[in-house]
Motif scaffolding. Structure first.
Motif, mmCIF file in Angstrom:
data_model
loop_
_atom_site.group_PDB
_atom_site.id
_atom_site.type_symbol
_atom_site.label_atom_id
_atom_site.label_comp_id
_atom_site.label_asym_id
_atom_site.label_seq_id
_atom_site.Cartn_x
_atom_site.Cartn_y
_atom_site.Cartn_z
ATOM 1 N N GLY A 20 0.815 -1.217 0.000
ATOM 2 C CA GLY A 20 0.000 0.000 0.000
ATOM 3 C C GLY A 20 0.844 1.261 0.000
ATOM 4 O O GLY A 20 0.541 2.230 -0.698
ATOM 5 N N ILE A 21 1.907 1.245 0.788
ATOM 6 C CA ILE A 21 2.799 2.402 0.855
ATOM 7 C C ILE A 21 3.470 2.618 -0.491
ATOM 8 O O ILE A 21 3.466 3.727 -1.034
ATOM 9 N N ALA A 22 4.031 1.560 -1.058
ATOM 10 C CA ALA A 22 4.734 1.668 -2.342
ATOM 11 C C ALA A 22 3.799 2.144 -3.443
ATOM 12 O O ALA A 22 4.207 2.913 -4.323
ATOM 13 N N ALA A 23 2.537 1.717 -3.432
ATOM 14 C CA ALA A 23 1.595 2.119 -4.473
ATOM 15 C C ALA A 23 1.322 3.616 -4.429
ATOM 16 O O ALA A 23 0.994 4.221 -5.456
ATOM 17 N N THR A 24 1.470 4.225 -3.259
ATOM 18 C CA THR A 24 1.210 5.650 -3.110
ATOM 19 C C THR A 24 2.405 6.492 -3.530
ATOM 20 O O THR A 24 2.242 7.581 -4.064
ATOM 21 N N LEU A 25 3.602 5.984 -3.292
ATOM 22 C CA LEU A 25 4.824 6.727 -3.604
ATOM 23 C C LEU A 25 5.132 6.630 -5.095
ATOM 24 O O LEU A 25 4.719 5.689 -5.757
ATOM 25 N N THR A 26 5.877 7.593 -5.590
ATOM 26 C CA THR A 26 6.235 7.569 -6.999
ATOM 27 C C THR A 26 7.741 7.699 -7.167
ATOM 28 O O THR A 26 8.437 8.211 -6.298
ATOM 29 N N GLY A 27 8.221 7.204 -8.282
ATOM 30 C CA GLY A 27 9.597 7.386 -8.709
ATOM 31 C C GLY A 27 10.654 7.128 -7.662
ATOM 32 O O GLY A 27 10.716 6.064 -7.062
ATOM 33 N N ARG A 50 6.316 2.289 9.408
ATOM 34 C CA ARG A 50 5.541 3.334 10.087
ATOM 35 C C ARG A 50 5.925 4.724 9.556
ATOM 36 O O ARG A 50 5.067 5.537 9.257
ATOM 37 N N ARG A 51 7.227 4.991 9.424
ATOM 38 C CA ARG A 51 7.671 6.303 8.941
ATOM 39 C C ARG A 51 7.184 6.563 7.516
ATOM 40 O O ARG A 51 6.654 7.628 7.206
ATOM 41 N N TRP A 52 7.349 5.556 6.649
ATOM 42 C CA TRP A 52 6.946 5.754 5.258
ATOM 43 C C TRP A 52 5.429 5.784 5.105
ATOM 44 O O TRP A 52 4.904 6.448 4.211
ATOM 45 N N TRP A 53 4.710 5.094 5.981
ATOM 46 C CA TRP A 53 3.244 5.187 5.942
ATOM 47 C C TRP A 53 2.828 6.618 6.254
ATOM 48 O O TRP A 53 1.954 7.183 5.595
ATOM 49 N N CYS A 54 3.486 7.223 7.252
ATOM 50 C CA CYS A 54 3.190 8.621 7.584
ATOM 51 C C CYS A 54 3.492 9.529 6.395
ATOM 52 O O CYS A 54 2.709 10.439 6.087
ATOM 53 N N GLU A 55 4.611 9.297 5.739
ATOM 54 C CA GLU A 55 4.965 10.085 4.548
ATOM 55 C C GLU A 55 3.889 9.936 3.468
ATOM 56 O O GLU A 55 3.461 10.917 2.859
ATOM 57 N N ALA A 56 3.470 8.706 3.238
ATOM 58 C CA ALA A 56 2.458 8.456 2.207
ATOM 59 C C ALA A 56 1.126 9.093 2.579
ATOM 60 O O ALA A 56 0.430 9.635 1.715
ATOM 61 N N MET A 57 0.754 9.042 3.859
ATOM 62 C CA MET A 57 -0.490 9.676 4.298
ATOM 63 C C MET A 57 -0.417 11.189 4.092
ATOM 64 O O MET A 57 -1.385 11.809 3.642
ATOM 65 N N LEU A 58 0.723 11.788 4.415
ATOM 66 C CA LEU A 58 0.873 13.229 4.182
ATOM 67 C C LEU A 58 0.811 13.550 2.696
ATOM 68 O O LEU A 58 0.192 14.547 2.295
ATOM 69 N N ASP A 59 1.437 12.722 1.884
ATOM 70 C CA ASP A 59 1.422 12.948 0.431
ATOM 71 C C ASP A 59 0.016 12.907 -0.142
ATOM 72 O O ASP A 59 -0.270 13.581 -1.138
ATOM 73 N N THR A 60 -0.862 12.103 0.441
ATOM 74 C CA THR A 60 -2.215 11.937 -0.102
ATOM 75 C C THR A 60 -3.261 12.751 0.645
ATOM 76 O O THR A 60 -4.437 12.679 0.313
ATOM 77 N N ASP A 61 -2.843 13.531 1.640
ATOM 78 C CA ASP A 61 -3.787 14.336 2.425
ATOM 79 C C ASP A 61 -4.279 15.499 1.576
ATOM 80 O O ASP A 61 -3.477 16.296 1.084
ATOM 81 N N PRO A 62 -5.596 15.620 1.405
ATOM 82 C CA PRO A 62 -6.116 16.735 0.612
ATOM 83 C C PRO A 62 -5.704 18.099 1.175
ATOM 84 O O PRO A 62 -5.600 19.062 0.435
ATOM 85 N N ALA A 63 -5.459 18.181 2.480
ATOM 86 C CA ALA A 63 -5.050 19.439 3.107
ATOM 87 C C ALA A 63 -3.537 19.509 3.274
ATOM 88 O O ALA A 63 -3.019 20.393 3.955
ATOM 89 N N GLY A 64 -2.822 18.576 2.669
ATOM 90 C CA GLY A 64 -1.382 18.475 2.864
ATOM 91 C C GLY A 64 -0.611 19.738 2.529
ATOM 92 O O GLY A 64 0.274 20.140 3.279
ATOM 93 N N ASP A 65 -0.949 20.382 1.428
ATOM 94 C CA ASP A 65 -0.235 21.603 1.045
ATOM 95 C C ASP A 65 -0.463 22.713 2.071
ATOM 96 O O ASP A 65 0.461 23.444 2.426
ATOM 97 N N ARG A 66 -1.681 22.812 2.564
ATOM 98 C CA ARG A 66 -2.002 23.833 3.573
ATOM 99 C C ARG A 66 -1.264 23.549 4.872
ATOM 100 O O ARG A 66 -0.699 24.444 5.492
ATOM 101 N N ILE A 67 -1.217 22.281 5.276
ATOM 102 C CA ILE A 67 -0.532 21.900 6.509
ATOM 103 C C ILE A 67 0.966 22.150 6.390
ATOM 104 O O ILE A 67 1.594 22.696 7.305
ATOM 105 N N THR A 68 1.542 21.780 5.260
ATOM 106 C CA THR A 68 2.973 22.014 5.042
ATOM 107 C C THR A 68 3.285 23.508 5.076
ATOM 108 O O THR A 68 4.251 23.937 5.719
ATOM 109 N N ALA A 69 2.474 24.308 4.411
ATOM 110 C CA ALA A 69 2.696 25.756 4.393
ATOM 111 C C ALA A 69 2.594 26.327 5.805
ATOM 112 O O ALA A 69 3.421 27.161 6.206
#
Length: 96
Positions: A20-27, A50-69
């Motif tokens: 599941g994690i790998a399917a979300t990540l790219t390149g 666990r760490r990469w799952w968190c990364e993948a969840m952040l990458d797919t979070d619809p509010a991710g850009d707002r949270i990062t900013a």
């Protein structure tokens, strides 16, 4: 009376497994994930997942850009660990 969750629980955007994690990540990020997972000792593999799952969840979070900013701007709301533990205890949740 029943309590409703603040955040509805549906299927997770990213399954909590390597596939599941790998399917979300790219390149390159997917390759980095596989390199870390394959290089990890068995007792470290769970932490890598666990760490990469968190990364993948952040990458797919619809509010991710707002949270990062907000994090980069220093405007992201924060709490102390003590407050978090107190709230979890009050809610009857584990605090280990």
């Amino acid at each position: 009376m029943t309590a409703q969750p603040i955040h509805p629980h549906g299927p997770e955007r990213v399954p909590r497994n390597a596939e599941g994690i790998a399917a979300t990540l790219t390149g390159e990020r997917r390759m980095e994930f596989y390199r870390e997972l394959l290089a990890a000792a068995p007792e470290e593999a769970e932490g890598v997942l666990r760490r990469w799952w968190c990364e993948a969840m952040l990458d797919t979070d619809p509010a991710g850009d707002r949270i990062t900013a907000a994090a980069l701007d220093g405007t992201l709301p924060t709490t102390t660990v003590a407050d978090l533990l107190r709230r979890r205890r009050e809610a009857g949740l584990p605090v280990e």
